[in-house]
Design an enzyme around this catalytic site. Structure first.
Site, short mmCIF file in Angstrom:
data_model
loop_
_atom_site.label_atom_id
_atom_site.label_comp_id
_atom_site.label_asym_id
_atom_site.label_seq_id
_atom_site.Cartn_x
_atom_site.Cartn_y
_atom_site.Cartn_z
N ASN A 11 -8.28 12.17 28.08
CA ASN A 11 -9.05 11.01 27.64
C ASN A 11 -10.52 11.33 27.40
OD1 ASN A 11 -8.50 11.28 30.54
ND2 ASN A 11 -10.02 9.68 30.79
N CYS A 30 -21.67 6.86 36.68
CA CYS A 30 -22.63 6.49 37.72
C CYS A 30 -21.87 6.12 38.99
CB CYS A 30 -23.42 5.27 37.26
SG CYS A 30 -25.10 5.64 36.87
N HIS A 65 -3.66 -1.69 26.02
CA HIS A 65 -5.02 -1.93 25.51
C HIS A 65 -5.63 -0.71 24.82
CE1 HIS A 65 -7.78 -0.12 28.67
NE2 HIS A 65 -6.65 -0.13 29.34
N1 PLP Z 1 -4.60 7.56 31.87
C1 PLP Z 1 -5.50 7.81 30.90
C2 PLP Z 1 -5.47 9.15 30.22
C3 PLP Z 1 -6.45 6.85 30.55
O1 PLP Z 1 -7.34 7.13 29.59
C4 PLP Z 1 -6.45 5.59 31.22
C5 PLP Z 1 -7.47 4.58 30.92
O2 PLP Z 1 -8.62 4.88 30.70
C6 PLP Z 1 -5.47 5.36 32.21
C7 PLP Z 1 -4.58 6.37 32.49
C8 PLP Z 1 -5.40 4.06 32.93
O3 PLP Z 1 -4.86 3.04 32.12
P1 PLP Z 1 -5.10 1.49 32.45
O4 PLP Z 1 -6.51 1.19 32.09
O5 PLP Z 1 -4.13 0.74 31.59
O6 PLP Z 1 -4.80 1.30 33.90
#
Ligand code: PLP
Length: 388
Positions: A151, A325, A201
Site C-alpha cells: 500500500n 505521526c 472503500h
Molecule cells: N491492507 C492494506 C494493504 C491496506 O492498504 C489497508 C487499508 O489501508 C488495509 C489492509 C485495511 O483495510 P480496511 O481499511 O478496510 O480495514
C-alpha cells in the site's frame, strides 16, 4: 480552490452508481436477510447478488465469499482463523516485514499465544524472494501470508510463484489484496491462494465493508459467534446497504479495470519523469515497473514528508507521507525502513496515489507547485544545514 485528490490508496470516493444502488436498502428495502417473509428475502437476494459480483471479479465461487467489516477484519479472520484451526498440525507462520499493520499485529498477537512467526525481509525495491519463503518453511508451517501489492510503495509481489510453493508444500496461503482487487487483475485460481482479503472503500465502494475469500475446504475457526449468518462463519446481521454497494463497486471495477490500468500507467510514468526533471536529490521508492499503476512514492532529500504534505494541502493537493505521526515523534514507515532507506529518506517520503478521475492537468499542477515547496522547505531545513 478545486481540490486535487491524490490519496486513492487511503480511500476512494464512493462511485455515484454505488450510492444510488445502496439507497433503497436504507429505506423501502430495509429488511433483515435472515427473516423468511418477503421483505427479508428481498434483502437476502440483494446480498447474494452482491456476493456473486464480488466472486466473479476474483474468479471465485459465491459460497467462498464471507462479508466482513473491512479489510482489517478479513485479514484478522484469515490469519487467526487459520492459525487456530491448524494448531494441531503446527504453529509456524511465514509473512513479510512490509505487510499492513492488520497482518503484522495479528501475527504479533499470535506470537503472544505461542505461535512462531518468520518475518521475511524484502529487497530494496520491496520484493520478497520466493526462494526465501521456500527456505523458511518447516514441518510446523501452517500459513504463508504475503500481500499482493504494498500500500505504500506499490510493489507487486510474485504471488503466482508463492502460491505454487504453498500448494506444493500443502500450506495455506493468504494474500492481502486490499490494494489490488478492482485495480489490477486478481484471480484466486491463478494465484492458488486459499484466502484473500479485500475492502470496498479502496475500489470506489463504501467504507466499513470488506470480504474474505476462503477456498472451499479450508479449515478456519470463526471468531464472531452468534447467529448463523455467513454459513456460520461470521455472525451478525448483514450490513445490507454496504454489501450492495460493494457488489456494485465490484461490477463497475470489472467493467473499468482494463481502461484504468491502461490510462494510469502512462500518467504515472509521465508524472514520475516530471518529478525527476524538476526536483534534484529525489528517489523513487518501490519497484520501477512491477508496481501498482496508480502508485508514485518518492523520497526527497532534506525535507520532511509531513511538512510537504501540509504545504501541498494549503495548495489544495492531497497526498500522503510514509511517516505517521505517532505521539510526538515522527515515526518513519516500517515499509521504507524494510526497503533499507535511511531514516532521513524514509521521513522525506511522499506518496501520490492516482485514481480513475485523475487528469494530466492535475498532475501538471503538482509538478508546478511541488518544486517551489521543496525549494522553500530546503532553504529553512535543519537537515540541509547540518550537511553544509
Ligand atoms: N491492507 C492494506 C494493504 C491496506 O492498504 C489497508 C487499508 O489501508 C488495509 C489492509 C485495511 O483495510 P480496511 O481499511 O478496510 O480495514
Amino acid at each position: 480552490m478545486k481540490r486535487i485528490y491524490l490519496d486513492h490508496a487511503a480511500t476512494t470516493p464512493t462511485h455515484p452508481e454505488v450510492v444510488e444502488a445502496m439507497f433503497p436498502y436504507f429505506s423501502d428495502a430495509f429488511g433483515n436477510p435472515s427473516n423468511p417473509y418477503s421483505l427479508g428475502q428481498e434483502a437476502k437476494a440483494a446480498v447474494e447478488e452482491a456476493r456473486d459480483k464480488i466472486a466473479h471479479l476474483i474468479g471465485a465461487q459465491s459460497e467462498e465469499i464471507i462479508f466482513t467489516s473491512g479489510g482489517t477484519e478479513a485479514i484478522n479472520f484469515a490469519i487467526k482463523g487459520v492459525a487456530y484451526a491448524s494448531q494441531h498440525k503446527g504453529n509456524h507462520i511465514i509473512t513479510t516485514s512490509i505487510e499492513h499493520h492488520a497482518v503484522l499485529e495479528s501475527c504479533k498477537f499470535l506470537e503472544r499465544q505461542g505461535f512462531k512467526v518468520t518475518y521475511l525481509p524484502v529487497d530494496k525495491s520491496g520484493l520478497v524472494d520466493p526462494e526465501e519463503i521456500k527456505k523458511a518453511i518447516t514441518n510446523k508451517t501452517i500459513l504463508i501470508s504475503v500481500m499482493h501489492a504494498n500500500n505504500e510503495v506499490g510493489t507487486i509481489e510474485p504471488i503466482v510463484e508463492i502460491g505454487k510453493i504453498a500448494k506444493e508444500k500443502e500450506i495455506y496461503f493468504h494474500t492481502d489484496a486490499v490494494q489490488t482487487v478492482g485495480h489490477i487483475p486478481v484471480n484466486v485460481n491463478e494465484f492458488e491462494v486459499d484466502l484473500l482479503a479485500m475492502s470496498a472503500h479502496k475500489l470506489y465502494g463504501p467504507k466499513g465493508i470488506g470480504a474474505l475469500y476462503v477456498r472451499q475446504g479450508t479449515r478456519i475457526t470463526p471468531f464472531m459467534h452468534g447467529g448463523g449468518q455467513e454459513r456460520g462463519r461470521r455472525a451478525s446481521t448483514e450490513n445490507v446497504p454496504a454489501i450492495v454497494g460493494f457488489g456494485t463497486a465490484a461490477e463497475i471495477a470489472q467493467r473499468e479495470i482494463g481502461r484504468e490500468v491502461e490510462s494510469l500507467i502512462p500518467l504515472r510514468d509521465k508524472f514520475i519523469q516530471g518529478l525527476f526533471e524538476r526536483i534534484a536529490q529525489i528517489h523513487l521508492n518501490g519497484h520501477p515497473w512491477q508496481r501498482l499503476p496508480n502508485n508514485v512514492n518518492v523520497s526527497i532529500e532534506f525535507v520532511e514528508g509531513e511538512s510537504l504534505l501540509i504545504s501541498l494541502d494549503l495548495e489544495g493537493i492531497v497526498a500522503s507521507s510514509g511517516s505517521a505521526c505517532s505521539s510526538d515523534a515522527l515515526e518513519p514507515s516500517h515499509v521504507l525502513l524494510a526497503l533499507g532507506l535511511p531514516g532521513e529518506l524514509a521521513r522525506g517520503s511522499l506518496r501520490f496515489s492516482l485514481g480513475r478521475g485523475t487528469t494530466e492537468e492535475e498532475l501538471d499542477r503538482v509538478l508546478e507547485v511541488l518544486p517551489r515547496i521543496v525549494t522553500r522547505l530546503r532553504s529553512i531545513s535543519p537537515l540541509l544545514k547540518s550537511k553544509t
